[in-house]
Motif scaffolding. Sequence first.
Motif, short mmCIF file in Angstrom:
data_model
loop_
_atom_site.label_atom_id
_atom_site.label_comp_id
_atom_site.label_asym_id
_atom_site.label_seq_id
_atom_site.Cartn_x
_atom_site.Cartn_y
_atom_site.Cartn_z
N PHE A 16 0.90 -1.87 0.37
CA PHE A 16 0.34 0.02 -0.31
C PHE A 16 1.36 1.36 -0.13
N ALA A 17 0.27 2.03 -1.13
CA ALA A 17 1.25 3.61 -0.78
C ALA A 17 1.59 4.21 0.48
N ASN A 18 0.59 4.27 1.49
CA ASN A 18 1.00 4.39 2.44
C ASN A 18 1.76 3.57 3.86
N MET A 19 2.13 2.45 3.41
CA MET A 19 2.94 1.98 3.67
C MET A 19 4.73 2.18 5.03
N GLY A 20 4.63 3.41 4.61
CA GLY A 20 5.74 4.49 4.61
C GLY A 20 5.19 5.10 6.31
N ALA A 21 3.77 5.59 5.91
CA ALA A 21 3.51 6.57 7.66
C ALA A 21 3.09 5.63 7.98
N LEU A 22 2.77 4.31 7.69
CA LEU A 22 2.37 3.56 8.72
C LEU A 22 3.87 3.10 10.08
N LYS A 23 4.90 2.76 9.54
CA LYS A 23 5.96 2.60 9.91
C LYS A 23 6.58 3.40 10.51
N LYS A 24 6.15 5.16 10.14
CA LYS A 24 6.36 6.25 10.55
C LYS A 24 5.99 6.32 12.58
N SER A 25 4.84 5.82 12.20
CA SER A 25 3.66 6.02 13.29
C SER A 25 4.42 4.70 13.98
N LEU A 26 4.78 3.40 13.70
CA LEU A 26 5.00 3.14 14.64
C LEU A 26 6.00 2.75 15.32
N LEU A 27 7.14 3.46 14.69
CA LEU A 27 8.13 4.30 15.45
C LEU A 27 8.62 5.32 15.96
N LYS A 28 7.21 5.99 16.29
CA LYS A 28 6.97 6.88 16.92
C LYS A 28 6.32 5.81 18.44
N ALA A 29 6.05 5.34 18.45
CA ALA A 29 4.97 5.05 19.64
C ALA A 29 6.11 4.00 19.99
N ALA A 30 7.51 3.48 19.48
CA ALA A 30 8.05 2.66 20.07
C ALA A 30 9.24 2.36 19.10
N LYS A 31 10.82 2.95 19.10
CA LYS A 31 11.62 3.25 18.38
C LYS A 31 12.00 1.27 18.67
N THR A 32 11.98 0.77 19.17
CA THR A 32 12.03 -0.28 19.46
C THR A 32 10.94 -1.69 20.42
N PRO A 33 10.64 -2.73 20.46
CA PRO A 33 9.85 -3.49 20.80
C PRO A 33 10.17 -3.84 21.88
N PRO A 34 9.72 -4.12 23.31
CA PRO A 34 10.04 -4.84 24.42
C PRO A 34 10.74 -6.22 24.21
N PRO A 35 11.24 -6.65 24.73
CA PRO A 35 11.75 -7.85 24.46
C PRO A 35 10.74 -8.72 24.26
N GLU A 36 9.92 -9.18 25.23
CA GLU A 36 9.16 -10.70 25.40
C GLU A 36 8.07 -10.25 24.05
N PHE A 37 8.17 -8.65 23.76
CA PHE A 37 7.29 -8.48 21.84
C PHE A 37 8.08 -9.23 21.44
N GLY A 38 9.09 -8.15 21.35
CA GLY A 38 10.37 -8.60 19.95
C GLY A 38 10.71 -10.52 19.17
N GLU A 39 10.27 -11.15 20.78
CA GLU A 39 10.48 -12.50 20.00
C GLU A 39 9.49 -12.82 19.78
N PHE A 40 8.14 -12.19 20.14
CA PHE A 40 6.82 -12.50 19.49
C PHE A 40 6.72 -12.50 18.10
N LEU A 41 7.01 -11.08 17.73
CA LEU A 41 7.03 -11.19 16.29
C LEU A 41 7.95 -11.25 15.86
N GLU A 42 9.10 -11.76 15.88
CA GLU A 42 10.15 -12.20 15.27
C GLU A 42 9.41 -13.30 14.79
N LYS A 43 8.97 -14.66 15.72
CA LYS A 43 8.74 -15.38 15.51
C LYS A 43 6.93 -15.60 14.81
#
Length: 851
Positions: A453-480
């Motif tokens: 989608f054309a606005n995927m970049g904007a969604l990425k910016k919103s995600l980084l604005k909320a938190a640059k890196t997810p907490p460790p437990e989120f990170g492991e879950f998201l990777e899998k």
Amino acid sequence: MAKITIDGNTREVADGTLILEAAMEQGIDIPTFCYMARLAPLASCRMCLVEIEGQGKLQPSCATTVADGMVVRTDTPLVAETRKSMLELLLANHPLDCPVCDKSGECELQDQVFEYGAGEARFQDQKRVFYSKDIDLNPVIIFNAQRCIQCQRCVRICEEVVGAVALGTVEKGMDTKVTGFENSLAGCDHCGNCIEVCPVGALMSTPYRYKARPWDLKETDTICPYCGTGCHLSISVRDGQLSRVRSKYETGVNGETLCVKGRFGIDFIDGDNRLRTPLVRKEGGLTAVSWEEAAAFIAERADGAIEKGGSGLGGLASPRLNNESLYLFQKLMRTAFRTNSIDSSSRWSAAGPGAYQSLEGLFGGLYARRSLHQVLEADCILILGATVTDETPVTEYMVRGVARSRGTKLFIASARPSRLDSEAISSLRFVPGAEAYLLSALLNGIEGAEKTFANMGALKKSLLKAAKTPPPEFGEFLEKARTAFGAAESVTLLIGADLLRSPGAAAALSMVHGLGRVLDALGKRAEVQFLFDRPNQMGAWELGVLPGLLPGWRPVGDAAVRAPFEEAWGASLPADSGADFRRMLERSEAGKMDVLYVAGSDPLLSYPDGGLVESALSKARLLIVQDAFMTGTARLADVVLPAATFAEEPGTFTNNEGKVQELRPIRRPAFESKPNAEIFALVAEALGRDLGPVSPDAVFAEIAHLVPSYRGLSRDGLGDDGSYTRPFAEENGGDLDDPPLAAPRRTKGLELVTGDSMFHSGYLSGNSPVLGNLSAKAYVEMNPDAAAGLELADGSGVVVRSSHGEMKARLKLNKRFPAGVVFVPDNFADARLNRLLKHGEYPCPVEVQRE
């Protein structure tokens, strides 16, 4: 495919088919005790032995797969003699107590002895006796060990399907006996599925014991009134009184399984709090009156408010009501009370109008209106915001089945643990509010998503604005999850009701829709279903029990949309958007609510702002409560109208699959209560309006005519298994929504979450004597390490305190609970948990201290 001949009939069947199943397909009966389609083969009873050409001994047909060219005989003299011998061995130790056995008349051993037995016994030795009397394994299950024939259906369904592993066996051979830990099942689910599958009278239902014989019972097939799974029930009555509830083998979405609420909780229909007659408030107290007097009282008090108009009128209806009643309720409110202030949930103060807008898009195309069994055939399943073990147990059974049999990659993200965690690739515990962030992080990380989608970049910016890196437990879950979703061809998202309690509900629903669209754009089949913990939430929404939306999710502010309804109903409709229940309460608190009509709901118990709801309800100038029970809200009412329960009126539910299922009454309404539809017609008539025909057939026909997703359906055409609704609109194009995201947060203290427990679901289950006996008091559940830090012990009395109130209960420790989360079920009236809660504050910060 394999060509197989059974008793001279040659057919082709799929490779891997069991001989027993191939014979069933040809209508050939092979007796068995231990076999069940959804259980792993055991071949212990040896009743299904057959001859296979070229093999020197008989083979168990329940555990032998077909082979090309195989020739099978099921009715030879050797097979018949073997069956007689096996039955003779079983009867050698089986007590001949059929006249006093609850299973008599529907006992599989009885049936097979009559069909295949020798007719006389040669064994004269004294019969084996395990115990001199029956054992009460728990309050609902009683065990006669002497009757057990060692088929182990009960052990296997408890482990393989329910996942409780509460039953096992000890010893071996003819000395094998089924048992729970220390001859007790006190810690099991109490679901009774072991009773259902027992072929003899070894495991029996305590509430049903010695009540009736099968031939004394009148049995009615209907739908469970607890959650939205849509389980089939067979309710048996004798002389108008409830005797038992069963689930029929391989019938409906649930087959032979039910949860404890469905099997043992239907006795709420005879609860002590049943309303017997209409009540009107006179001189400060509720007084019994006739129906005519109650209707006249409403007309006298409401007429002036209706003529005045404005925002001082509103209604709340329960998603436990059937489709026909819900449709008539919104029709009554819009035509007779002249208001669009209508809502169908008192539990989600945080959801709001934004959430309803997101729901409209979700139900329009992405929602899977087909069998849950089919939806679960996906390569990956994500369960978000649901504690399925407690809220939708039979759905949990089905998910466990596909995870084990198909190797489906299962991911679970919720505040509370469930037994499915052991089946999942990854489980994430998090505090409600971060659902939208989790979904955004997931869709942004799937390979190829950035090009969809054309606005995927904007969604990425919103995600980084909320938190640059997810907490460790989120990170492991998201990777899998990202890896699995990227490799999958099909993905199913199962969304729980907890998500709707969250302050970020609108954003989370928007991201559910967005994730589905991204997966679809990547060429994957993406489907969504809700796991509602109420039986007809989907029906309530689709039939317009929403502020500002007419049936079919159509905006009431559009004159062209209103026109067909105005023509059909013979009345002009208000064009304003109306208020949700939260705003109704605010208006009432400010002294601006002239009429509030509550049907089938108890917001005094359920609304998550106890201080506001109690004060606001008492300030409404006319509070009408229509219910089967004397609830806390009814005690505050000016008029109380006694309504039928689900078992006393015909109608339909729309379950989580979008399937319309028929409710069949088991008896006439108790006392002076009336069906809900008749009450709405009575109130409308008193106000000078005619709702038209209110028979179930007529109302359903009107629904099918006006609501796009129900078009083509008829009550006569539903059949035993129901019929599916259909999407009402094509998927909208354009960019993805980019809602504000709340970053995951770590709890600094303890935070309170709530919801259903295994034994209770709202105030309805509180009226069940059996469920009340199983779980009579509220409890506080938390992690043992967190409790140890507060010097609290399991079973001790504690005080849970928020900035708004406090409650007392016993502590229950659960090592699988996340450290910062405290859970209290929301159904116990004496606890009044909602006094601790405040609008928009979920989860709620609390302290837990020794009492």
